[in-house]
Enzyme design. Structure first.
Site, PDB file in Angstrom:
ATOM      1  CD  GLU A   1      -3.063  -0.928   0.326  1.00 20.53           C
ATOM      2  OE1 GLU A   1      -3.196   0.173  -0.242  1.00 20.53           O
ATOM      3  OE2 GLU A   1      -3.822  -1.898   0.117  1.00 20.53           O
TER       4      GLU A   1
ATOM      5  CD  GLU B   1       6.219 -22.024  10.494  1.00 26.70           C
ATOM      6  OE1 GLU B   1       6.467 -22.327  11.668  1.00 26.70           O
ATOM      7  OE2 GLU B   1       5.221 -21.377  10.145  1.00 26.70           O
TER       8      GLU B   1
END
Length: 298
Positions: free
Chosen positions: A82, A113
């Site tokens: 954004e 992960e």
């Protein structure tokens, strides 16, 4: 710290929650969200310190790098993606280290992960001017810890965003933002309270950083990219309010400035040309308030 010791993994006072009435379940979930926001408030000093460091390093041309796995990196990508449209940040100044790669943004690649080698490999391009936000609710995600260690070895400044105290990740970074959101309503589901705390903390961090970089004036996004009709209308409205001109004049100035709010404001405020407005902004290091003051004094 083992999973049994992590606050986010502890079972709370929610035994039998699956038998409760809907309203009571939702109240419990809402309380978990409120605890998350309270944790962010406690972390404000650390967030402020991180924003000061990040703003300085971005102004010098460094990059902002988000690193993490699962929910944590998805929240990081949401924050970073954004920034160009909202604050005019250059796309090339933002990077992401994602456990499992871009596919993991949409697919559950749970074992990614645990890949320490991939974390180190992805961090190999980090440099001395860069700042990494290493995000992990547990503070123990192997990919993220490894990426943070490698980035720091390469000279990057590394900030840990974690939800458990005394974490491995915090131990290998330069600055810790600790968000003690506590046990989840659904034990271990860190997309809930921990995720909310991470999202709010990153919102605060990136916004304060860009306020310090001159992307905000009187609560307006003066670096907004006017890339569509809605954003052009928004940009013209910002110009009209700051420069105290009518909509037609604001739109005219925005067109002359090729969609850039700051030079358009200065044009409306008396700058002789867009070139003169840009020169004022360069002299003020992008700070519109300072540029307007110098224009008024000229």
């Amino acid at each position: 710290m083992s999973a049994q010791q992590r606050n986010t993994e502890q079972a709370g006072a929610y035994r039998g929650i699956d038998t409760w009435p809907d309203a009571r379940i939702l109240e419990a979930l809402a309380e978990g969200q409120e605890r998350a926001i309270a944790a962010v408030r406690k972390a404000i000093p650390a967030i402020a310190a991180a924003a000061g460091i990040l703003a300085e390093r971005l102004a010098a041309g460094g990059r902002l790098i988000y690193a993490g796995a699962g929910t944590s990196i998805r929240i990081g990508v949401q924050d970073g993606s954004e920034l160009p449209a909202t604050f005019g940040m250059k796309e090339e100044q933002i990077a992401y280290l994602i456990a499992g790669g871009r596919a993991a943004m949409f697919e559950t690649l749970a074992d990614a992960e645990d890949d320490e080698a991939d974390g180190a490999a992805q961090a190999r391009f980090c440099g001395a001017g860069d700042t990494m936000l290493a995000i992990a609710a547990s503070g123990a995600t192997p990919f993220t810890v490894s990426a943070a260690k490698r980035a720091r070895e390469k000279g990057a400044f590394v900030i840990a965003v974690v939800n458990n105290p005394g974490s491995r990740l915090a131990a290998v970074t330069d600055l810790e933002i600790l968000l003690e959101s506590g046990p989840e309503v659904i034990a271990g589901s860190t997309r809930l309270g921990a995720g909310t705390a991470q999202k709010a903390a990153l919102n605060l961090l990136s916004t304060l950083t860009h306020i310090r970089l001159g992307a905000v004036h009187d609560g307006f996004m003066v670096n907004v990219e006017a890339g569509n009709a809605k954003l052009r209308d928004r940009a013209a409205g910002i110009i009209a309010r700051i420069a105290m001109v009518d909509g037609a004049r604001a739109e005219q100035a925005l067109a002359a400035a090729q969609g850039q709010v700051k030079p358009a404001v200065l044009l409306c405020a008396g700058a002789q040309s867009i070139a003169a407005a840009q020169q004022l902004l360069v002299g003020a290091k992008g700070n519109l308030r300072l540029a307007m003051s110098r224009l008024a004094d000229a």
